[in-house]
Structure formats: C-alpha cells, structure tokens
Design a protein around this motif. Sequence first.
Motif, short mmCIF file in Angstrom:
data_model
loop_
_atom_site.label_atom_id
_atom_site.label_comp_id
_atom_site.label_asym_id
_atom_site.label_seq_id
_atom_site.Cartn_x
_atom_site.Cartn_y
_atom_site.Cartn_z
N GLY A 137 -19.96 -16.80 87.87
CA GLY A 137 -19.94 -15.38 88.06
C GLY A 137 -21.05 -14.57 89.75
O GLY A 137 -20.86 -13.71 89.38
N LYS A 138 -20.96 -15.92 89.94
CA LYS A 138 -21.92 -15.92 92.09
C LYS A 138 -21.33 -15.23 92.36
O LYS A 138 -22.32 -13.89 92.89
N SER A 139 -19.83 -15.26 92.55
CA SER A 139 -18.95 -14.28 93.53
C SER A 139 -19.53 -12.94 93.13
O SER A 139 -19.75 -12.01 93.69
N THR A 140 -19.39 -12.86 91.88
CA THR A 140 -18.39 -11.34 91.23
C THR A 140 -19.75 -10.95 91.36
O THR A 140 -19.92 -9.54 91.94
N PHE A 141 -20.87 -11.48 90.92
CA PHE A 141 -22.12 -10.64 91.13
C PHE A 141 -23.14 -10.26 91.85
O PHE A 141 -23.25 -9.29 92.65
N ASP A 179 -13.92 -22.19 100.61
CA ASP A 179 -12.44 -21.52 100.65
C ASP A 179 -12.14 -20.75 100.23
O ASP A 179 -11.22 -20.15 100.42
N LYS A 180 -12.53 -20.32 99.39
CA LYS A 180 -11.48 -19.37 98.77
C LYS A 180 -11.96 -17.82 98.67
O LYS A 180 -12.79 -17.42 99.80
N THR A 181 -11.02 -17.28 99.36
CA THR A 181 -11.19 -16.11 99.44
C THR A 181 -12.02 -15.09 98.28
O THR A 181 -12.25 -14.40 97.00
N ASN A 240 -25.01 -13.25 83.14
CA ASN A 240 -24.28 -12.57 83.37
C ASN A 240 -23.35 -12.84 81.70
O ASN A 240 -23.36 -13.29 81.34
N LYS A 241 -22.08 -11.80 82.72
CA LYS A 241 -20.74 -11.38 81.58
C LYS A 241 -21.13 -10.99 80.15
O LYS A 241 -21.03 -10.86 79.16
N ALA A 242 -22.30 -10.12 80.57
CA ALA A 242 -23.57 -9.10 79.19
C ALA A 242 -22.00 -8.14 78.95
O ALA A 242 -22.74 -6.79 79.14
N ASP A 243 -20.82 -8.77 78.13
CA ASP A 243 -20.46 -7.28 78.23
C ASP A 243 -19.19 -7.37 77.29
O ASP A 243 -19.35 -9.08 76.27
N GLY A 244 -18.30 -6.92 76.37
CA GLY A 244 -17.13 -7.12 75.33
C GLY A 244 -18.12 -7.85 74.49
O GLY A 244 -19.24 -7.18 73.87
N SER A 294 -23.91 -7.61 83.44
CA SER A 294 -22.26 -7.67 83.66
C SER A 294 -21.64 -7.25 85.10
O SER A 294 -21.87 -5.93 85.98
N ALA A 295 -21.85 -8.54 86.31
CA ALA A 295 -21.27 -8.04 87.24
C ALA A 295 -20.31 -7.36 86.95
O ALA A 295 -19.65 -6.81 88.18
N LEU A 296 -18.64 -7.89 86.48
CA LEU A 296 -17.48 -7.34 85.96
C LEU A 296 -17.97 -5.75 86.05
O LEU A 296 -16.96 -4.99 86.68
#
Length: 361
Positions: free
Chosen positions: A100-104, A138-140, A234-238, A273-275
Amino acid sequence: MSSKPTHTSALHEKDGVSQPDSLNKSSIASIKKNRRKQPSVDELVTGILNQDKVALSRAITLVESKNTKHLEKATAIIEKCLPHANKSIRIGITGVPGVGKSTFIEAFGKHLTSLGKKVAVLAVDPSSSISSGSILGDKTRMEELVKDENAFIRPSASGDSLGGVARKTRETIILCEACGFDTIIIETVGVGQSETAVHSMVDFFLLLKLAGAGDELQGIKRGIIEMADAIVINKADGDNVKRAQMARTEFKRALHLYPQKASEWQPKVVTASALQKNGIDDVWQMISAFRESTKNNGYFENHRKQQNRFWLLQTIEERLKHNFYTNEKVKNVLGDYLNATENSMISPFHAAQQLLKLLNS
Ligand SMILES: Nc1nc2c(ncn2[C@@H]2O[C@H](COP(=O)(O)OP(=O)(O)OP(=O)(O)O)[C@@H](O)[C@H]2O)c(=O)[nH]1
C-alpha cells in the motif's frame, strides 16, 4: 450569415481544443523553437528558486541524463542550488509490492499539503536496472497528489546500476529542496538492496508492513527492521483491525531486542489504514517528534554530515570503477585474466594488481 468561425474570434479550434487566437501558426512555431532551445543554467536555477516545477523537472532531466555533455550543466545547477537546499525533512518509505505504498503516500502527502507543506515524492526503483521497466514508474499512481499544486512526484529514471539511480536521487533531493519542497518522500520497493541506498539518504526511515496471517516475525528481514525508525502496519481496517493490533504488539516486542540507535530514538510501531485515511496524522506527529528530538540532541545535523561524507566517498568509488571497466586496455585483456584466474594460472590478487597497473600506464 455564415456560421464559419472568423479569424477575429477570440478562440479557434485545433484538434478539437479551443486555442487563443494569439496562438497562430507563427507563435506556435516560436514556442516549439523555444522548447527545443535548452534553457541556460542560470535560467533553470532562477526558475527553481522561484518554485517553478517546470524548471525543476527540466533540471532533473539534465541530472538524470546519460549524455556526458549534460554532466557539466547538471553539476553547475546542483552547485548553485546547494546553498538553498537542506531545509527539509527527508523521509524514506519502503515495503513489499502491494503493501500500500502508493495509497499511503497519497494519503500522507495530501494530509501534509493540507497542513501547508510542500511535498516532493521521489522513487528509487531497483527494477529499472534489471528490466528496463520500472515497478514504481509505470503505473498511474497517486492520482490526487499528482494534481496538488503543492506536490511534485517524480519516478526514478531507469539507471544502469542502483548506485547510479541513488546518486541521481540524491541530487534530485537537493533540487527539490531548493525549489521550496520542505518534505521529501523517497519511496522504494522493499525487494532488494534499494532500502539500504534509501536509508543512506534520508533522516527518517519508515517501513510499511501488513498484518499477515501466521507468525509475523518470520517475514522480518533483520537488516531492514534494524534500519526502521518506525513500522506502520497498513490495512488496519475491516476484519484486519485486530490482526494489525496483534502484529503491532509483536513488532514492538521485536524492536526492543535491537540495540539502541545512535539517534537515541526508540523506533515506534503504529497501525494505519491508508485507504480509510486513519492513523495518517499519527505518522506525521511521530516524524515531527523524531525531528525535534534528534535536532535537540545534535543527531539530525550530524547524520546529514555523515551522509554527505558517504556520498562523496561512494561517488569516488563509482567513478573509479567506471573508469576501470571502460578503460580500453583493461577491456582488451580482462577476459584473459578472468580465464587465467579461473584456472588458477594466476592468483586473483596478482591479476588485480596487473590490471590496475593498466589504468595508469
Ligand atoms: N483495505 C486496505 N487496502 C489497501 C490499503 N492501502 C492500500 N490498499 C490496497 O492495496 C492494494 C495495493 O496498494 P498500492 O498502494 O498500489 O500498493 P504498493 O505498495 O504501492 O504496491 P506496488 O506499487 O506494487 O509496490 C490496492 O488495491 C490498494 O487499494 C489499506 O489501508 N486498506
């Protein structure tokens, strides 16, 4: 009356896009001509110091250029920017693909710009030297941050070596700082040696982890954990919240087993949670506390001085190596010496001595 557009209308269409009338054929040609014209060192430096991102991008392109003709100009720009650099916090962020680097970084970067900060995100991408593609470039990525006028995102150039990519990233940091960016985030994929390179150029090193199933500690590479000033789960959700908290306890326990850092900073473990953008401000508060404590005990400045020394010595090593392997006399006989060494006809030490002599002959 004809509906045909007249030349006196304020706008006319080109390729479906409205164009001001002033952009007639001759002015477009002149812009194209000017674009081709390389700006001078002083023009670029003035642009950078006036916080112009276009000038910054062009200067970085020069720094990254493999064309030796650009080296002198790039060096002159760096030298002129250096007195205006250094006033930032440099943060390294690493983690395996998918953590989740980009999201974070997107959430973190947006949070920082909302606080009035100016954020530059650079990427050190070791894959570029292997595949000539780029994991990070490469990615957006970071769609929101990229649109933020107080942010600047630059994927790494594909380099021939990690050392080359790292050198360019260091120089790019200087340019970004001179351009007024006060928070520099350097991202790398945690898949190789790149973490060490990034660690050598940042003030604060942050490792992103997942609360995986099973024994958390099994996945830890000792060296990376040792380098981390913070671990963000990260992703400490749900459904993951409980697992993330358990992982936090385990990492905290693990971190206590390491000797105290020269910074006297006790590495922290936080969940985020980056999301959902939870825990993002906690990370910033932690980095601010680190900066305050290491500025007070003198580590911050001292560490940067050591990094500068390291950059100098590493650059010398790289240049020497480059000069050796590109030397024609060396290239002509290296294969023979390698063969002779393989077959124990000459000792590696003697062979090295003979080959090195060729450099000065
Ligand atoms: N549930 C949840 N999913 C997340 C979170 N952060 C990222 N993700 C998801 O995880 C996936 C990977 O996220 P990225 O941000 O692309 O991860 P990355 O580490 O940059 O991945 P690479 O670019 O491959 O190195 C995406 O589908 C994200 O939406 C989070 O905090 N919670």
